[in-house]
Design a protein around this motif. Structure first.
Motif, PDB file in Angstrom:
ATOM      1  N   CYS A   1       0.421  10.779   1.399  1.00 26.74           N
ATOM      2  CA  CYS A   1      -0.097   9.633   2.153  1.00 26.74           C
ATOM      3  C   CYS A   1       0.171   9.844   3.644  1.00 26.74           C
ATOM      4  O   CYS A   1       1.047  10.613   4.028  1.00 26.74           O
ATOM      5  CB  CYS A   1       0.605   8.370   1.653  1.00 26.74           C
ATOM      6  SG  CYS A   1       0.110   6.864   2.496  1.00 26.74           S
TER       7      CYS A   1
ATOM      8  N   GLY B   1       0.820  -1.208   0.000  1.00 26.04           N
ATOM      9  CA  GLY B   1       0.000   0.000   0.000  1.00 26.04           C
ATOM     10  C   GLY B   1       0.857   1.264   0.000  1.00 26.04           C
ATOM     11  O   GLY B   1       0.403   2.333  -0.403  1.00 26.04           O
ATOM     12  N   HIS B   2       2.095   1.127   0.436  1.00 26.52           N
ATOM     13  CA  HIS B   2       2.985   2.294   0.498  1.00 26.52           C
ATOM     14  C   HIS B   2       4.043   2.277  -0.587  1.00 26.52           C
ATOM     15  O   HIS B   2       5.101   2.887  -0.437  1.00 26.52           O
ATOM     16  CB  HIS B   2       3.562   2.435   1.905  1.00 26.52           C
ATOM     17  CG  HIS B   2       2.479   2.679   2.906  1.00 26.52           C
ATOM     18  ND1 HIS B   2       1.720   3.834   2.906  1.00 26.52           N
ATOM     19  CD2 HIS B   2       1.939   1.866   3.862  1.00 26.52           C
ATOM     20  CE1 HIS B   2       0.792   3.748   3.839  1.00 26.52           C
ATOM     21  NE2 HIS B   2       0.894   2.564   4.423  1.00 26.52           N
TER      22      HIS B   2
ATOM     23  N   CYS C   1       1.694   8.046   5.452  1.00 20.21           N
ATOM     24  CA  CYS C   1       3.052   7.591   5.759  1.00 20.21           C
ATOM     25  C   CYS C   1       4.097   8.651   5.449  1.00 20.21           C
ATOM     26  O   CYS C   1       5.269   8.480   5.761  1.00 20.21           O
ATOM     27  CB  CYS C   1       3.369   6.305   5.000  1.00 20.21           C
ATOM     28  SG  CYS C   1       3.743   6.567   3.252  1.00 20.21           S
TER      29      CYS C   1
ATOM     30  N   GLN D   1       4.889   9.745   2.323  1.00 26.42           N
ATOM     31  CA  GLN D   1       5.261   9.732   0.908  1.00 26.42           C
ATOM     32  C   GLN D   1       4.102  10.322   0.084  1.00 26.42           C
ATOM     33  O   GLN D   1       3.035  10.609   0.597  1.00 26.42           O
ATOM     34  CB  GLN D   1       5.535   8.306   0.437  1.00 26.42           C
ATOM     35  CG  GLN D   1       6.614   7.581   1.202  1.00 26.42           C
ATOM     36  CD  GLN D   1       6.874   6.211   0.594  1.00 26.42           C
ATOM     37  OE1 GLN D   1       7.785   6.022  -0.184  1.00 26.42           O
ATOM     38  NE2 GLN D   1       6.033   5.260   0.946  1.00 26.42           N
TER      39      GLN D   1
ATOM     40  N   CYS E   1       1.024   7.095  -2.822  1.00 28.28           N
ATOM     41  CA  CYS E   1       1.089   5.657  -2.519  1.00 28.28           C
ATOM     42  C   CYS E   1      -0.123   4.939  -3.133  1.00 28.28           C
ATOM     43  O   CYS E   1      -1.201   5.527  -3.277  1.00 28.28           O
ATOM     44  CB  CYS E   1       1.067   5.429  -1.016  1.00 28.28           C
ATOM     45  SG  CYS E   1       2.574   5.915  -0.181  1.00 28.28           S
TER      46      CYS E   1
HETATM   47 ZN   LIG Z   1       2.034   5.622   2.052  1.00 31.48          ZN
END
Ligand SMILES: [Zn+2]
Length: 284
Positions: free
Chosen positions: A149, A138-139, A151, A153, A156
């Motif tokens: 995202c 997912g990333h 996260c 990033q 993603c």
């Molecule tokens: Zn991500």
């Protein structure tokens, strides 16, 4: 399955432990037996899990941070049973392999829920990786101009092909029908915009399937998670996207990707997987 219960999760370290204890007491109560006679406990939980020590970290939605939660130890102290803790997607992957009778092949479980992640069961064993992040596709960034995202990033896979991404692209007014279900119904009814959105989501999910097959060459990619409750129409859309993507590529066509996608089917595969892993750990 002898008994099942659905309980709202309480957050924080103490809340997670209390919820698990309540679940065990409820299940034992339904069966009319004491908790201690349940034999073993398996827990599937979102976040980064060290299954060896039963410690959970970075479970953002449960409000368990990097200080961690020794879930196996604390739950064991409360119920007096051996406890195995596993990441929820990994538990679901093992549950899907168990329920589908596919422990003798290589299988990836692609969970499309609020987020997107995969679990790998290779030759009947969970493959977690060196740092328990195997399958966190997912990333993998797929769109350099995409949204940022959670996260950190940008673009993603999870930001373009998850339940949350569908809810953003196809907002629904009531909670009665989930966004994915509403999107597929509208597309089937001929809504041109819905067809475009559905096909774009299917393209991204097809990319996830291709990524899994080209990396691990699993026999089968099983779709699960909340979005997979759409059922056959989702499976057909992803298979059609894979067929489209293979049109210009004899290489991709030779991999028979459309035939390698399946549904996990109904039933709580994560709970079944966690219970099976708990049982296996306790009896080894
Ligand atoms: Zn991500």
């Amino acid at each position: 399955m002898l008994s099942r219960a659905r309980i709202a999760t309480r957050t924080g370290a103490d809340g997670v432990v209390e919820t698990a204890v309540l679940a065990l007491e409820t299940l034992a109560g339904q069966l009319g037996v004491p908790v201690t006679s349940l034999g073993s406990v398996g827990v599937g939980v979102p976040g980064l899990v060290d299954p060896e020590h039963g410690v959970l970290v970075h479970a953002v939605n449960l409000q368990v941070g990097e200080e961690g939660l020794a879930l196996a130890e604390r739950l064991q102290a409360r119920c007096g049973l051996p406890v195995r803790v596993e990441n929820d997607v990994n538990a679901a992957a093992f549950g899907a392999a168990t329920c589908l009778g596919l422990l003798d092949v290589d299988l990836a479980y692609l969970s499309v829920g609020t987020g997107l992640a995969a679990g790998l069961v290779l030759g009947g064993r969970l493959r977690r990786g060196a740092r328990a992040t195997a399958g966190e596709i997912g990333h993998v960034p797929v769109d350099p101009a995409g949204p940022v995202c959670a996260c950190g990033q940008r673009g993603c896979l999870e930001t373009v092909a998850s339940g949350a991404a569908i809810a953003t692209a196809w907002p629904v007014e009531s909670d009665a029908v989930p966004a994915a279900e509403a999107l597929f119904r509208a597309a089937d009814a001929g809504d041109a915009t819905a067809v475009v959105v559905r096909d774009r989501v299917a393209d991204h999910l097809a990319a996830a399937v291709r990524l899994l097959v080209l990396t691990v060459d699993v026999d089968l990619v099983v779709l699960g998670g909340g979005v997979a409750e759409v059922g056959e129409p989702l499976c057909r859309a992803v298979a059609a996207a894979l067929a489209r993507q293979g049109e210009g590529s004899p290489f991709l066509r030779a991999l028979d990707l459309p035939d390698r996608v399946a549904l996990a089917g109904p039933g709580p595969v994560a709970a079944v997987g966690a219970a099976a892993l708990g049982y296996l750990a306790a009896s080894s």
